[in-house]
Design an enzyme around this catalytic site. Sequence first.
Site, PDB file in Angstrom:
ATOM      1  N   LEU A 136      -0.221   2.794 -23.216  1.00  0.00           N
ATOM      2  CA  LEU A 136      -0.258   3.474 -21.832  1.00  0.00           C
ATOM      3  C   LEU A 136       0.912   4.202 -21.296  1.00  0.00           C
ATOM      4  O   LEU A 136       2.071   3.789 -21.647  1.00  0.00           O
ATOM      5  CB  LEU A 136      -0.279   2.172 -20.720  1.00  0.00           C
ATOM      6  CG  LEU A 136      -0.310   2.450 -19.469  1.00  0.00           C
ATOM      7  CD1 LEU A 136      -1.530   3.117 -18.795  1.00  0.00           C
ATOM      8  CD2 LEU A 136      -0.145   0.965 -18.603  1.00  0.00           C
TER       9      LEU A 136
ATOM     10  N   HIS B 137       9.613  -4.874  -0.790  1.00  0.00           N
ATOM     11  CA  HIS B 137       9.912  -4.076  -1.772  1.00  0.00           C
ATOM     12  C   HIS B 137       9.830  -4.928  -3.259  1.00  0.00           C
ATOM     13  O   HIS B 137       9.152  -4.551  -4.245  1.00  0.00           O
ATOM     14  CB  HIS B 137      10.983  -3.231  -1.898  1.00  0.00           C
ATOM     15  CG  HIS B 137      10.851  -2.232  -0.838  1.00  0.00           C
ATOM     16  ND1 HIS B 137       9.705  -1.213  -0.458  1.00  0.00           N
ATOM     17  CD2 HIS B 137      11.648  -1.600   0.256  1.00  0.00           C
ATOM     18  CE1 HIS B 137       9.803  -0.566   0.387  1.00  0.00           C
ATOM     19  NE2 HIS B 137      11.110  -0.795   1.130  1.00  0.00           N
TER      20      HIS B 137
ATOM     21  N   ASP C  26       2.069   1.897  -1.112  1.00  0.00           N
ATOM     22  CA  ASP C  26       2.308   1.721   0.259  1.00  0.00           C
ATOM     23  C   ASP C  26       2.233   0.677   1.043  1.00  0.00           C
ATOM     24  O   ASP C  26       1.054  -0.025   0.842  1.00  0.00           O
ATOM     25  CB  ASP C  26       1.742   2.986   1.249  1.00  0.00           C
ATOM     26  CG  ASP C  26       2.457   3.457   2.527  1.00  0.00           C
ATOM     27  OD1 ASP C  26       3.684   2.996   2.529  1.00  0.00           O
ATOM     28  OD2 ASP C  26       1.680   3.601   3.357  1.00  0.00           O
ATOM     29  N   GLY C  27       3.021   0.211   1.923  1.00  0.00           N
ATOM     30  CA  GLY C  27       2.776  -1.060   2.815  1.00  0.00           C
ATOM     31  C   GLY C  27       3.606  -2.236   2.456  1.00  0.00           C
ATOM     32  O   GLY C  27       3.910  -3.534   3.095  1.00  0.00           O
TER      33      GLY C  27
HETATM   34  C1  IPE Z   1       4.677   7.154   0.646  1.00  0.00           C
HETATM   35  O1  IPE Z   1       4.916   6.274   1.297  1.00  0.00           O
HETATM   36  C2  IPE Z   1       5.662   7.231  -0.724  1.00  0.00           C
HETATM   37  C3  IPE Z   1       5.608   6.086  -1.710  1.00  0.00           C
HETATM   38  C4  IPE Z   1       4.672   5.193  -1.574  1.00  0.00           C
HETATM   39  C5  IPE Z   1       6.852   5.991  -2.357  1.00  0.00           C
HETATM   40  P1  IPE Z   1       5.697   6.479   2.780  1.00  0.00           P
HETATM   41  O2  IPE Z   1       5.506   5.116   3.610  1.00  0.00           O
HETATM   42  O3  IPE Z   1       7.088   7.092   2.463  1.00  0.00           O
HETATM   43  O4  IPE Z   1       4.951   7.701   3.328  1.00  0.00           O
HETATM   44  P2  IPE Z   1       4.587   8.106   4.834  1.00  0.00           P
HETATM   45  O5  IPE Z   1       6.080   8.019   5.355  1.00  0.00           O
HETATM   46  O6  IPE Z   1       3.786   7.072   5.362  1.00  0.00           O
HETATM   47  O7  IPE Z   1       4.048   9.363   4.607  1.00  0.00           O
HETATM   48  C1  IPE Z   2       6.596   1.265  -0.064  1.00  0.00           C
HETATM   49  O1  IPE Z   2       6.088   0.904   1.254  1.00  0.00           O
HETATM   50  C2  IPE Z   2       6.721   2.635  -0.306  1.00  0.00           C
HETATM   51  C3  IPE Z   2       8.287   2.856  -0.585  1.00  0.00           C
HETATM   52  C4  IPE Z   2       8.965   4.049  -0.148  1.00  0.00           C
HETATM   53  C5  IPE Z   2       8.721   2.079  -1.698  1.00  0.00           C
HETATM   54  P1  IPE Z   2       6.820   1.337   2.345  1.00  0.00           P
HETATM   55  O2  IPE Z   2       8.268   1.014   2.408  1.00  0.00           O
HETATM   56  O3  IPE Z   2       6.491   2.800   2.826  1.00  0.00           O
HETATM   57  O4  IPE Z   2       6.088   0.324   3.513  1.00  0.00           O
HETATM   58  P2  IPE Z   2       5.752   0.533   4.905  1.00  0.00           P
HETATM   59  O5  IPE Z   2       4.561   1.660   4.855  1.00  0.00           O
HETATM   60  O6  IPE Z   2       6.677   0.733   5.599  1.00  0.00           O
HETATM   61  O7  IPE Z   2       4.801  -0.687   5.257  1.00  0.00           O
HETATM   62 MG    MG Z   3       4.936   3.337   4.283  1.00  0.00          MG
END
Ligand code: IPE
Ligand code: IPE
Ligand code: MG
Length: 236
Positions: free
Chosen positions: A124, A30, A13-14
């Site tokens: 892996l 991404h 995430d992030g």
């Molecule tokens: C969780 O992240 C899903 C992935 C990393 C693919 P999100 O950014 O989509 O989740 P929420 O919206 O913070 O719950």
């Molecule tokens: C990656 O992070 C998760 C995916 C859904 C690929 P995000 O796209 O949720 O990034 P943030 O949380 O909005 O920063």
């Molecule tokens: Mg996110």
Amino acid sequence: MSTIPTHVALIMDGNGRWGKSRGLTRSEGHYAGTKAMEDIIDASTEQGIKVLTLYAFSTENWKRPKDEVNYLMSLPIKFFNQKLPEFMRRNIKILISGDVDGLPKKTRNAVERAMRKTKNNTGLIVNFALNYSSRSEILQAIYRVLKDAKENGLAIDDLDEVTFEKYLYTRGLPDPDVVIRSGGEKRVSNFLMWQSSEARLCFVDELFPDFTKELFVKAIIEEKEDTGLSWKECAG
Ligand code: IPE
Ligand code: IPE
Ligand code: MG
């Protein structure tokens, strides 16, 4: 004494925030995330982990702007085109957990090809949670259990955890020992809710493109104290 987990699951995430914070687009975030992901795959082989599950796209993520969804759906095509020969050399096996049939055709073809080509590899396992939802996974398992009870003689009274797990996307894989989430949010976001019932949860503040091998290693290695009873908190 430290132990290397068998199965590490990672909520990547992030990426979007990382892109925005640099004056870039979320999609550029991404792309940067895929580079971090390559490092984490390397670190997993170096550490001798057996299974790495990477949360790449949730069923909730379809609600994002169309451009971003299209970009996210194009990434596996580019990624596997580029990385498959290397994965073959490195004996890496690709699995997908999620609703593969619900992916756009080109994305589905790319992931199915990656699974097919690497199916006999014994190193892996990189398991991508793609178009994944824990609730949907459990529900589809229940539908199929009921169908097998009705049509194929499955004795419903004998249904136990071992049998039920065969109906999950993760069939055959051990449960994750640790679930790591980058990006600072302390949420599970519909990820491996059945499988992670015993897992250690580790929340790391760094946005995923800034998530380094060093942070990964810090997060997965838990130091066992002399008593063998208490466990230190994870990094982050
Ligand atoms: C969780 O992240 C899903 C992935 C990393 C693919 P999100 O950014 O989509 O989740 P929420 O919206 O913070 O719950
Ligand atoms: C990656 O992070 C998760 C995916 C859904 C690929 P995000 O796209 O949720 O990034 P943030 O949380 O909005 O920063
Ligand atoms: Mg996110």
